[in-house]
Write an enzyme that holds these catalytic residues in place. Sequence first.
Site, short mmCIF file in Angstrom:
data_model
loop_
_atom_site.label_atom_id
_atom_site.label_comp_id
_atom_site.label_asym_id
_atom_site.label_seq_id
_atom_site.Cartn_x
_atom_site.Cartn_y
_atom_site.Cartn_z
N GLY A 33 0.83 -1.21 0.00
CA GLY A 33 0.00 0.00 0.00
C GLY A 33 0.85 1.25 0.00
CG ASN A 34 -0.29 4.66 -1.59
OD1 ASN A 34 -0.99 5.51 -1.07
ND2 ASN A 34 -0.71 3.96 -2.65
NE ARG A 35 5.14 6.94 4.37
CZ ARG A 35 5.33 6.26 5.51
NH1 ARG A 35 4.39 6.25 6.42
NH2 ARG A 35 6.45 5.61 5.71
CB SER A 36 -3.09 7.99 -0.36
OG SER A 36 -4.30 8.69 -0.54
CB ALA A 99 -1.91 7.28 -3.84
#
Length: 228
Positions: A33-36, A99
């Site tokens: 995943g990512n930090r969005s 994102a």
Amino acid sequence: RSRGEAWEPLAGRTALVTAGPTHEPVDPVRYLGNRSSGLQGYAIASALAVLGARVTLVSGPVMLADPAGVDVVRVETGVEMERAVRTALPVDIAVCVAAVADWRIDGVSDRKIKKQAGAPPPVLTLVSNPDILAMLAAPGPERPALVVGFAAETNDVEAGAITKRARKGCDWIVANDVSTGTNVMGGQDNRVILITEDGPERWPLLAKTDLALRLAERIAAWFGTPVM
Ligand code: CTP
Ligand code: CA
């Protein structure tokens, strides 16, 4: 317009917003995943609705409540997000804030991957996810009249965004600096450069909600006279 009457310059228009991260499963308990946080995308969906647009928000996994007056479709992965976006077409306006993970795992394990004593760590093979913004911006009968992308950059934000606008074929790019320390991903504020056909425009540091309203007003101005 009489006092107390809502100013709805986007009444009669339809909009699609993507927001949040995507989670790409590795196995039943793990994901990439990512930090969005989804904050900026949710604020934009809300602002477009406040200005009268009929808004579909396709959202990755986030900890946010549905914005008032917006149809929310919740998804997990990039492939699911692309499917939900296609289902929402046609629309007049598309704003891609999500994102989306650029890659997903090739060959997701249907069982939890276990450690094995003495064995080397597993190697994950990635494959590219569909590029939703590029798909929306491609010429065709269902292309929205205005396609807006975001660009998350850590170096040379403006040049990177100008290149990205050309590569994706979208009309506008909202570029932000996500290098560590600027507190954009997950933070409450955002400083962006809006790239249109007229070139770059530096906006001041704004709360994400104010940036959203300013962008929605700008979109309304681009369309001009409201449809009745
Ligand atoms: N985007 C998308 N689908 C993807 C990847 C990106 O719709 N699979 C959209 C994002 O929502 C954003 C824009 O494309 O509006 C730019 O995303 P960004 O990650 O900055 O650009 P990429 O083209 O993925 O390039 P890179 O991550 O290598 O900078
Ligand atoms: Ca990317």
